[in-house]
Design an enzyme around this catalytic site. Structure first.
Site, PDB file in Angstrom:
ATOM      1  N   LYS A 184       0.884  -1.155   0.000  1.00 40.26           N
ATOM      2  CA  LYS A 184       0.000   0.000   0.000  1.00 40.26           C
ATOM      3  C   LYS A 184       0.927   1.210   0.000  1.00 40.26           C
ATOM      4  CE  LYS A 184      -2.754   3.303   1.725  1.00 40.26           C
ATOM      5  NZ  LYS A 184      -2.238   4.666   2.086  1.00 40.26           N
ATOM      6  N   GLY A 241       5.502   4.012  10.764  1.00 38.55           N
ATOM      7  CA  GLY A 241       4.792   5.281  10.756  1.00 38.55           C
ATOM      8  C   GLY A 241       4.487   5.746  12.158  1.00 38.55           C
ATOM      9  N   SER A 242       3.474   6.583  12.272  1.00 43.86           N
ATOM     10  CA  SER A 242       3.157   7.187  13.561  1.00 43.86           C
ATOM     11  C   SER A 242       2.530   6.183  14.517  1.00 43.86           C
ATOM     12  CB  SER A 242       2.179   8.354  13.363  1.00 43.86           C
ATOM     13  OG  SER A 242       0.893   7.883  12.996  1.00 43.86           O
ATOM     14  N   GLY A 246      -0.407   3.483  13.663  1.00 39.81           N
ATOM     15  CA  GLY A 246       0.013   2.113  13.934  1.00 39.81           C
ATOM     16  C   GLY A 246      -0.867   1.422  14.953  1.00 39.81           C
ATOM     17  N   GLU A 265       6.672  -0.367  13.429  1.00 34.82           N
ATOM     18  CA  GLU A 265       7.682   0.502  14.023  1.00 34.82           C
ATOM     19  C   GLU A 265       7.020   1.861  14.192  1.00 34.82           C
ATOM     20  OE1 GLU A 265      11.517   2.915  12.633  1.00 34.82           O
ATOM     21  OE2 GLU A 265      11.591   0.793  12.042  1.00 34.82           O
ATOM     22  N   CYS A 302      14.050   7.672  12.203  1.00 35.54           N
ATOM     23  CA  CYS A 302      13.472   6.983  13.355  1.00 35.54           C
ATOM     24  C   CYS A 302      14.446   6.902  14.520  1.00 35.54           C
ATOM     25  CB  CYS A 302      12.998   5.590  12.955  1.00 35.54           C
ATOM     26  SG  CYS A 302      14.252   4.615  12.103  1.00 35.54           S
ATOM     27  N   GLU A 393       7.331  11.102  21.510  1.00 30.73           N
ATOM     28  CA  GLU A 393       8.172  11.539  20.396  1.00 30.73           C
ATOM     29  C   GLU A 393       7.634  12.825  19.769  1.00 30.73           C
ATOM     30  OE1 GLU A 393      10.069   9.708  16.284  1.00 30.73           O
ATOM     31  OE2 GLU A 393       8.046   9.109  16.868  1.00 30.73           O
TER      32      GLU A 393
END
Length: 520
Positions: A184, A241-242, A246, A265, A302, A393
């Site tokens: 995707k 991603g965020s 996620g 992640e 990251c 974060e």
């Protein structure tokens, strides 16, 4: 030159069933690119899943050599895209040419690393031989290997348009495992996604792979992502991603009738623990290294160091002064998307107005929606520990310096921090070996996937020993890695074959196989 059509690659054909479209934007200019992409429909997504499911058995039965040939062909085809890929990726991300070229090299290197692992496995297979004379009961012949899970959905990452997207580490490791992949594409760089998909499709043809081994759909709508995660035939999901997105997708993956592994992640602040003896003598160097690392990729790696943990004492004033000097002279940088820049600015405003935070320095302001300044703040350890929002974060070029009253407070911070991808300990060789430092390292290791000594965390080596994953929220599966050769293990599961005739066993487990390790 490859014509960018905005279509999806499904079952070996470029197609689209809907009429709705979206465009990518150039973050450097705040102007949409000329390309136009079709929004995937529910039927597009369903066809991609059906294609992958139909090819699953055939892909699983491919030999390791066939899979290796395919991965190497993909790498070669990506390289043949030449300057077009670099120029398109730059136009969709505003990343510099050197960064895109380096990422292309890493992407092709990952593919070839997995091919090499397939040709020369680094992990032994095991055979327990039968023993009919064993008492009180005979021992059966049993042999263990790993089999592919089945179709895998891979979500492209915004911050790595090549190395963590269409043919990136998740796709490469899933294909190496023998799983069909449905990508995707990330809506921030759909033209880059399409070009790489062309390369993969050419590799499918040249190596005579089943056409369902790879499909790609483009969409900016969350409904398509949800449909892919919940499709019955999908057996695993990989996402970078965020944490917000996620968590949503992971919940969908676990709420299915048959839950599937979700390898996400999601976020990491990668704390830097500076010990007193080194701080007293190397404050200026430590400060310069911190700013250089947090500004790499404008803070959109990251592994960007978002927290610096120090204790009061010699060197602290010099550290703060150099941090201020370096950060205030830093020019504005470009975020990957308007949405990422907007989120960064909102959180930066929250930090700026926070009564417990002190602004060390603010970088130069930029122009346009995607231009943002770098920033550094300091806060007492007690205030940091009492406010969970400060421990989350802030994706971008900002960091907190957390000032501890003593080493016991630093230890408490290490014991209570959330899961991280990395943490670094900066100290002299002598002080790192004290009992107190060893206790600190032990506490840190319980919360991270990679512990680093006297180095900044930005940069991940793609190798056999790498661990890129950590306790939540760094990742959703801390026992796995998304970088390095062990990433292949995510998309397999062990199967024991008991008392099976050798001739019908998987080839690597047969009696004449050279790769087995016999355990008696």
């Amino acid at each position: 030159m490859i014509e960018i059509t905005g279509q999806h690659l499904i079952n070996g054909r470029w197609k689209n069933l809907g009429n709705d479209t979206f465009s990518s934007a150039n973050p450097a200019t705040d102007v949409n690119n000329d390309y136009c992409f079709f929004e995937a429909t529910s039927e597009d997504a369903e066809q991609a899943v059906v294609s992958a499911a139909g090819a699953s058995k055939q892909v699983r039965r491919l030999s390791a050599i066939q899979r290796a040939d395919f991965l190497e062909a993909i790498a070669s085809e990506i390289e043949l895209l030449g300057a077009q890929l670099v120029e398109v990726a730059m136009s969709e991300t505003a990343l510099p040419q050197m960064r895109i070229e380096g990422e292309r090299g890493r992407t092709c290197g990952q593919l070839r690393m997995f091919a090499s692992k397939l040709r020369e496995p680094t992990q032994p297979l095991h055979i327990d031989l039968a023993d009919s004379a064993r008492l009180p009961m005979p021992k059966a012949d049993s042999r263990l290997n790993n089999v592919a899970l089945g179709p895998v959905v891979v979500f492209g990452a915004s911050n790595f348009p090549l190395a963590f997207s269409t043919a990136g580490g998740d796709t490469a490791s899933a294909l190496a495992a023998g799983c069909p992949v449905i990508v995707k594409g990330h809506p921030a760089h759909p033209a880059t996604t399409e070009l790489v998909s062309h390369a993969i499709n050419k590799a499918i043809i040249s190596t005579n792979m089943p056409v369902g081994i790879f499909s790609m759909v483009q969409s900016s709508a969350p409904e398509i992502a949800q449909q892919l995660v919940q499709a019955d035939a999908v057996k695993a999901v990989a996402f970078t991603g965020s944490q917000k997105v996620g968590d949503i997708l992971n919940k969908l993956a676990q709420s299915r009738v048959n839950p599937v592994p979700f390898f996400g992640e999601l976020g990491s602040i990668n704390p830097q623990f500076i010990l007193p003896a080194l701080l007293a003598t190397q404050a200026n160097t430590l400060a310069a290294n911190q700013v250089a690392s947090m500004l790499m990729g404008h803070g959109q790696f990251c592994t960007s160091p978002g927290v610096v943990v120090v204790t009061k004492g010699a060197g602290l004033d010099a550290l703060m002064a150099t941090l201020k000097e370096n950060i205030t002279s830093a020019g504005a940088g470009t975020m990957l998307t308007r949405a990422i820049a907007q989120t960064y600015q909102q959180k930066l405003a929250h930090w700026t107005s926070h009564e417990k935070l002190n602004l060390i320095g603010l970088g130069q302001e930029g122009q346009g929606q995607c231009q943002t300044p770098a920033a550094l703040f300091d806060v007492s350890a007690s205030d940091y520990l009492s406010d969970v929002s400060l421990q989350e974060e802030l994706f971008g070029p900002a960091a907190l310096v957390v000032v501890c009253d003593n080493s016991e407070q630093m230890q408490l911070l290490a014991q209570t921090m959330q899961g991280q991808l990395t943490a670094s300990i900066h100290g002299t060789v002598d002080e790192i070996q004290t009992e107190q430092s060893l206790d600190l390292i032990d506490d840190i290791s319980q919360h991270v996937g990679r512990v680093i000594f006297n180095q900044m965390p930005t940069g991940v080596e793609v190798c056999h020993s790498m661990q890129h994953g950590g306790p939540y929220p760094a990742s959703t599966a801390p026992q796995t890695t998304s970088v390095g050769s062990n990433a292949i293990n995510r998309f397999t599961r062990p199967v024991c074959w008991q008392n099976m005739p050798s001739s019908i066993l998987p080839s690597e487990l047969q009696d004449n196989a050279a790769s087995v390790q016999i355990v008696i």
